[in-house]
Design a protein around this motif. Sequence first.
Motif, PDB file in Angstrom:
ATOM      1  N   GLU A 179       0.827  -1.209   0.000  1.00 28.74           N
ATOM      2  CA  GLU A 179       0.000   0.000   0.000  1.00 28.74           C
ATOM      3  C   GLU A 179       0.861   1.258   0.000  1.00 28.74           C
ATOM      4  N   TYR A 180       1.994   1.190   0.718  1.00 24.33           N
ATOM      5  CA  TYR A 180       2.878   2.353   0.748  1.00 24.33           C
ATOM      6  C   TYR A 180       3.475   2.607  -0.634  1.00 24.33           C
ATOM      7  N   LEU A 181       3.894   1.536  -1.306  1.00 22.42           N
ATOM      8  CA  LEU A 181       4.446   1.684  -2.655  1.00 22.42           C
ATOM      9  C   LEU A 181       3.373   2.130  -3.649  1.00 22.42           C
TER      10      LEU A 181
ATOM     11  N   GLU B 236      -0.264   7.405   7.652  1.00 21.37           N
ATOM     12  CA  GLU B 236      -1.465   7.680   8.439  1.00 21.37           C
ATOM     13  C   GLU B 236      -2.682   6.967   7.858  1.00 21.37           C
ATOM     14  N   SER B 237      -2.843   7.029   6.545  1.00 26.76           N
ATOM     15  CA  SER B 237      -4.024   6.415   5.922  1.00 26.76           C
ATOM     16  C   SER B 237      -3.969   4.892   6.016  1.00 26.76           C
TER      17      SER B 237
ATOM     18  N   LEU C 225      -6.219  -0.010   8.873  1.00 24.15           N
ATOM     19  CA  LEU C 225      -5.988  -1.176   9.730  1.00 24.15           C
ATOM     20  C   LEU C 225      -6.772  -1.066  11.029  1.00 24.15           C
ATOM     21  N   TYR C 226      -6.828   0.138  11.575  1.00 23.71           N
ATOM     22  CA  TYR C 226      -7.589   0.364  12.809  1.00 23.71           C
ATOM     23  C   TYR C 226      -9.077   0.150  12.566  1.00 23.71           C
TER      24      TYR C 226
ATOM     25  N   HIS D 153       2.442  13.333   5.296  1.00 21.39           N
ATOM     26  CA  HIS D 153       1.288  14.243   5.202  1.00 21.39           C
ATOM     27  C   HIS D 153       0.827  14.604   6.604  1.00 21.39           C
ATOM     28  N   ILE D 154       0.900  15.877   6.940  1.00 23.53           N
ATOM     29  CA  ILE D 154       0.563  16.322   8.285  1.00 23.53           C
ATOM     30  C   ILE D 154      -0.955  16.377   8.447  1.00 23.53           C
TER      31      ILE D 154
END
Length: 491
Positions: free
Chosen positions: A181-183, A189-190, A195-196, A286-287
């Motif tokens: 997902e990161y790639l 954060e997303s 996952l939460y 991303h803040i």
Amino acid sequence: MRCAVYVRVSTDKEEQKASLKYQKELFYRYIEEKGWDIFEFYVDVQSGTTSKRKQLQRMIEDAEAKKFDVILAKELSRLARNGELSYKIKNLCESQGIHIITLDNAINTLEGNTHMFGLYAWIYENESQSTSNRVKATLRSRANKGLFKGSVPPYGYEVRNGQLQIRGDNTPDVVRRIFNEYLSGSGRESIGRRLYKEATPTPAEVAKKKNAGDKWNDSTIRLILTNPHYTGDLVQGRTTTISVTNKKRKKIDKDSLIVHKDTHEAIISREVFNAVQQQLKIRTKHITAPKKHLFTNTLFCADCSTGMWYRHNRAGYICGSYARHGSKACSNHAVKEDFLIRTILSDIKMWLDQIDKEAYVKELEEKSVKSKLQIQKQLDKLTKEIDTLKKRKKNFVNLLADELLTHEEYRENVEATNTEINELVLKKSELASEFEHENVTENLSQLKSELLSFLNFDELTPEMLHRLITRIEVREDGMPRIYYRFSAPNN
């Protein structure tokens, strides 16, 4: 003051048993004189050179939970005979706001007397450091043999016979998902929010750590994305403690790392891992945390009590918990900033109109005189009741010392009495404050001055806001509940 009393003797010989009884009597007298409470007696029959004392460890755990206010010991050597443990107890107590008093007057943190700690620590610190160095050498030797030396394996792995093995649950799939997902462009954060929302157990929950949280934070995702163990390599010695008395960890130079290639089955390919490391350098986080704005630290969600976050695209505020973790954490409470400002100005104008009515002021002054007399009578009555309860508490210590009460009975009686005293003290404090402020003319004049100065400002400043309001809670329908400093909360 709730007292944890630590008593230690080296052996269970008869003369030591007599010493045990003598120490307890000393503490009973001391605590009775002070008017304090006994939380617990922690008694060890063991040498003071070891920290592996059952009752000492239990006392430390209770200190970490802030179950008492002061530790009493006959002398410092009863608590510790080595520097590391002395500093551990000292640092723990300082961080938890717990005092240490020894009956030989060597240590009394209530009076600022702590010089003996340094002496004991100096004598035994070299020995403790030597022991620490030997332990580190053993662990390094274990790492050089290609064995995992950590206490908790990376998320997705378990340890069998010193080797990392892929777990048989879904945690390896979660690791793969995070990398993919990161790639694919998702931020940390997303990824954590999804996952939460799906109730995926966090690494802390899988490891069954105490106080493990159920939220996937940015730092948790980053630790997984940067862990080289997922490529099948064993990379150890990445951090070390600064010293035996300072457990803070520092990073080890890359050249000094202990690296063993292909020691266990990989969850992530080297190509994917390296691509992620490159992306971590290029992409900025991303803040999503809130920027400070007018109602920051004043505006809260009425349901989850989380601070509200300002959003420029909404010209208002939303629930911080909803913003970070989505609808699983809370619902979308929202309120416009200009609506809050208009509401507050409207309230202030209403109170100014009331203050200007002479009949209203005269009526309040008459009530104030009667109220002061009633308050004084109540204060006198509360003082007598508190003194009676304090005498009762002292008697409980004597009954415990004479073994006419069990410790459980003593604690139950003291807790019940303390509850009564605390309730009366709180009530007395509230009444005393009420008595001091029972000057209608002066109070209304001061309030009017405050309100007028507020309305004379061209804009609502944080300073004025905090002078007038303690807290604002926003309901799910967007309506605020405002807690003014000078009135009951207004819906």
